[in-house]
Motif scaffolding. Structure first.
Motif, mmCIF file in Angstrom:
data_model
loop_
_atom_site.group_PDB
_atom_site.id
_atom_site.type_symbol
_atom_site.label_atom_id
_atom_site.label_comp_id
_atom_site.label_asym_id
_atom_site.label_seq_id
_atom_site.Cartn_x
_atom_site.Cartn_y
_atom_site.Cartn_z
ATOM 1 N N VAL A 150 -35.889 54.236 106.009
ATOM 2 C CA VAL A 150 -37.056 53.763 106.755
ATOM 3 C C VAL A 150 -36.555 52.894 107.904
ATOM 4 N N ILE A 151 -36.936 53.241 109.124
ATOM 5 C CA ILE A 151 -36.606 52.449 110.318
ATOM 6 C C ILE A 151 -37.926 51.987 110.910
ATOM 7 N N THR A 152 -38.137 50.688 110.986
ATOM 8 C CA THR A 152 -39.441 50.197 111.416
ATOM 9 C C THR A 152 -39.300 49.049 112.408
ATOM 10 N N LYS A 153 -40.300 48.931 113.281
ATOM 11 C CA LYS A 153 -40.285 47.874 114.297
ATOM 12 C C LYS A 153 -41.712 47.554 114.719
ATOM 13 N N ALA A 163 -34.111 50.315 106.263
ATOM 14 C CA ALA A 163 -34.030 50.228 104.803
ATOM 15 C C ALA A 163 -33.557 51.570 104.264
ATOM 16 N N ASP A 164 -32.426 51.563 103.568
ATOM 17 C CA ASP A 164 -31.916 52.758 102.885
ATOM 18 C C ASP A 164 -32.405 52.707 101.442
ATOM 19 N N VAL A 165 -33.087 53.755 101.014
ATOM 20 C CA VAL A 165 -33.704 53.749 99.689
ATOM 21 C C VAL A 165 -33.107 54.865 98.828
ATOM 22 N N LEU A 166 -32.763 54.513 97.611
ATOM 23 C CA LEU A 166 -32.319 55.481 96.618
ATOM 24 C C LEU A 166 -33.273 55.381 95.440
ATOM 25 N N LEU A 167 -33.967 56.487 95.137
ATOM 26 C CA LEU A 167 -34.944 56.487 94.050
ATOM 27 C C LEU A 167 -34.300 56.962 92.758
ATOM 28 N N PHE A 168 -34.658 56.279 91.665
ATOM 29 C CA PHE A 168 -34.220 56.723 90.352
ATOM 30 C C PHE A 168 -35.239 57.711 89.796
ATOM 31 N N ARG A 192 -31.141 49.053 100.436
ATOM 32 C CA ARG A 192 -30.256 48.240 101.278
ATOM 33 C C ARG A 192 -30.956 48.065 102.614
ATOM 34 N N ILE A 193 -31.056 46.819 103.079
ATOM 35 C CA ILE A 193 -31.832 46.511 104.282
ATOM 36 C C ILE A 193 -30.939 45.784 105.289
ATOM 37 N N TRP A 194 -31.005 46.205 106.546
ATOM 38 C CA TRP A 194 -30.296 45.504 107.610
ATOM 39 C C TRP A 194 -31.046 45.676 108.926
ATOM 40 N N LYS A 195 -30.580 44.980 109.937
ATOM 41 C CA LYS A 195 -31.249 45.018 111.230
ATOM 42 C C LYS A 195 -30.279 45.420 112.326
ATOM 43 N N VAL A 196 -30.856 46.089 113.358
ATOM 44 C CA VAL A 196 -30.071 46.496 114.529
ATOM 45 C C VAL A 196 -30.854 46.098 115.774
ATOM 46 N N PRO A 197 -30.159 45.895 116.902
ATOM 47 C CA PRO A 197 -30.872 45.530 118.134
ATOM 48 C C PRO A 197 -31.802 46.663 118.582
ATOM 49 N N ALA A 198 -32.923 46.283 119.206
ATOM 50 C CA ALA A 198 -33.872 47.256 119.756
ATOM 51 C C ALA A 198 -33.736 47.275 121.270
#
Length: 659
Positions: A150-153, A163-168, A192-198
């Motif tokens: 998920v990439i959101t802004k 947000a990188d998501v791995l579902l069980f 796993r969640i991180w941020k990048v410049p826009a």
């Protein structure tokens, strides 16, 4: 930052808010309660289009005006869904991760998170009526893949959140913890969640990348099972159980070669030409390709199944379910130029549908209808692989047949029932809806036969061909009707967690089903009356035409036998007791109808058609009498013999006639 009561959500939201580009990713667990998990399984969303439908609904609720989907066809290795909605706030993202199935929509939490209007929790911040409320979109995705990004802004932000998501997979024996009320809380995935410049602070929206699609998802979208059977058909006996009863799809996305990536084992067969690059033109031609199947006399009930592969069916079903504009016009925006006869459905128990004269107005204007009431005038477009989706429904240019009723019939109604007899805790608020039923001789495709129910202008299920379990036997008419219900208030409490079925015991559903059944009875009664009148009118018109031909023929016959000196004599049929029978007038022939028609079998039923048939028989016998008189057959006969001769000829002429 918004204050949130849940401590775990608050801590995660704070961590996301403090994160900066280049920082180490934040790790967390996706979680939900067993109360939600007991109602949701891997099998809830049965087909890929249903999972994508949920993501489109989420984008709509986020005030997006555009959703762009790339399916990576025909490989289907990944799917990307990108919208220009408002994006996730840090707290909204944290809430989603830590509270799957606990949607903040439709409650005060939505206002705090910024996902609903601050004063009306049933509306989006932009004023749209919310579609979603269950908060289980991630489980929809689990039908397609177990890993996604998920990439959101949000507008004004200098960074994007990823947000990188791995579902069980859900397992009964998976360890769980206990939440505050003692119910189990399950770890349903990792993130796993991180941020990048826009690059552009003004932009906003969310992009969801579904990676490593599950084998069954890829097989479904690529129609692999169907192609495997079709390609093996030459080696199969026609009566073999392994033979696929479905024909080769007329239109398909093609089949990629297993041995040479990038090449086709089956070349695509598209409903549009290579030069058709306009997304709207492509979708229109897709619809036309389906609708034109009605011209195929060999296929009495054209279907999506026999026309398209799974990919094109996927597009079609998405188009039916999303809050989109129609291919041409909303059915309520039709006017007299559409060629439809319009009837208003009565809400009284023994009411009848009454015909409506539009007189230059649309159906909406004439009956005061408001659907679709989306709560906002913002446009909403969905583009899939360069194809602009619209609702693939048509209301003009409908199929023709040799049925008595040729003109399509549109039955329209609305209701806001008084449900006060139910306790507030049971009825779940008020119910209001508008609906139509469209009759035409042939529903194309057959999958459009039935009733499609839209709540807040979106649908989780397709057409219900049982018409909400209509019990009266109307097999032919049931197959000739397509309709929609537009619920503008209520019923969402009756939607099951799969969003593809209803709790049939809910008062809203019970009332709607009862209304649909009564409306169908009104339609059926009206349709029968219209068909009967048309048949009667046809008989009367045929009788009038035959009478003119008979009169002309008798005139020519009399003219020949009398050398043009006489006109056909007047012939009357009167009751046996009529005084004219004893006067023997010279300018006319008088016969007792009881004697002439004694042995003639005539319809004894009432109605315009029966009367016309009796009149036609009378005209035929009258013509015989006129010819007999012209040739002099009656000259030396008394009244009794004349009547006997005419009665005998009538008996011979109509021998075997059935009533």
């Amino acid at each position: 930052m918004t204050k949130i009561d849940n401590a775990e959500v608050r801590r995660l939201a704070e961590s996301i808010g403090e994160a900066k580009p280049g920082d180490k990713p934040i790790t967390s667990m996706l979680s939900t309660s067993d109360r939600v998990l007991r109602r949701v399984t891997d099998g809830v969303y049965r087909e890929p289009w249903a999972a994508l439908r949920e993501l489109i609904s989420n984008a709509y609720d986020a005030d997006a005006t555009s959703v762009v989907i790339d399916t990576d066809r025909p490989r289907f290795g990944h799917i990307t869904i990108r919208d220009n909605g408002m994006g996730f706030t840090d707290t909204a993202l944290a809430s989603m991760i830590k509270n799957i199935g606990g949607s903040p929509k439709r409650n005060a939490m939505g206002g705090k998170l910024g996902v609903t209007d601050a004063t009306d929790f049933n509306l989006s911040p932009g004023g749209r009526k919310l579609i979603g409320k269950l908060g289980i979109g991630l489980f929809a995705v689990s039908q397609l893949t177990h890993e996604f990004q998920v990439i959101t802004k949000q507008a004004g932000e200098a960074t994007r959140t990823i947000a990188d998501v791995l579902l069980f997979r859900y397992r009964e024996d998976r360890p769980s913890s206990k939440d505050g009320d003692g119910s189990a809380e399950f770890k349903t995935g990792e993130v796993r969640i991180w941020k990048v410049p826009a690059r552009d602070k003004k932009t906003q929206g969310t992009e969801i990348i579904l990676r490593s699609l599950l084998p069954r998802t890829r097989a479904e979208l690529a129609s692999l099972d169907r192609w495997a059977i079709l390609r093996a058909q030459p080696d199969l006996d026609a009566d073999s159980e392994l033979a696929d009863p479905r024909p080769r799809p007329l239109y398909h996305i093609g089949l990629e070669s297993e041995t040479t990536p990038g090449e086709f084992a089956e070349q695509p067969s598209l409903p549009w030409a290579f030069k058709d690059t306009d997304p709207r033109v492509r979708f229109r031609k897709l619809c036309v390709a389906m609708f034109e199947r009605e011209m195929d006399a060999s296929d009495r009930r054209p279907s999506l199944e026999n026309t398209f592969d799974n990919y094109f069916k996927f597009l079609w079903f998405l188009s039916l379910s999303a809050p989109l504009d129609y291919l041409d016009r909303h059915p309520f925006d039709l006017d007299a130029a559409s060629g439809l006869r319009v009837f208003e459905i009565s809400n009284s128990k023994k009411g009848t549908a009454t015909e409506v004269q539009l007189n230059g107005k649309t159906v909406r204007e004439k009956l005061g209808l408001k659907s679709p009431e989306r709560g906002s005038k913002q446009s909403f477009d969905v583009l899939v692989d360069g194809i602009a989706l619209r609702r693939p429904l048509r209301f003009t240019g409908l199929p023709q047949s040799d049925h008595a009723v040729q003109t399509p019939l549109l039955f329209v109604g609305r209701d806001r029932p008084d449900l006060s007899r139910y306790a507030e805790s049971i009825r779940g608020g008020d119910l209001e809806f508008e609906a139509y039923m469209l009759w035409c001789p042939r529903v194309v495709p057959v999958e459009h036969n039935g009733i499609l129910t839209r709540v807040n202008d979106a649908s989780g299920r397709l057409f219900d061909s049982s018409f909400l379990d209509y019990q009266i036997s109307e097999q032919t008419r049931l197959r000739q009707v397509s309709g929609e219900v537009f619920v503008t208030e209520g019923l969402d409490a009756a939607i099951n967690v799969d969003r593809e079925s209803f709790n049939v015991a809910h008062p809203h559903y019970q009332y709607l089903a009862s209304w649909i059944h009564a409306a169908f009875k009104q339609f059926a009664t009206r349709h029968k009356d219209i068909a009967k009148k048309i048949r009667n009118d046809r008989v009367i018109a045929a009788v009038d035409s035959n009478k003119k031909k008979l009169t002309q023929a008798i005139g020519r016959i009399v003219d020949w036998w009398t050398d043009g000196d006489e006109r056909p004599v007047t012939v009357d049929f009167v009751p046996r007791t009529h005084p004219s029978l004893t006067t023997n007038p010279k300018d006319r022939l008088i016969f007792a109808e009881e004697i002439i028609f004694k042995d003639l079998i005539l319809p004894d039923r009432e109605g315009r058609q029966a009367k016309a048939e009796r009149a036609a028989a009378e005209e035929t016998v009258r013509g015989i009498a006129q010819v007999l008189y012209a040739v002099g057959a009656f000259d030396r006969m008394n009244r009794e013999k004349r009547q006997r001769l005419l009665a005998d000829l009538a008996r011979v002429m109509f021998l075997g006639r059935e009533s």
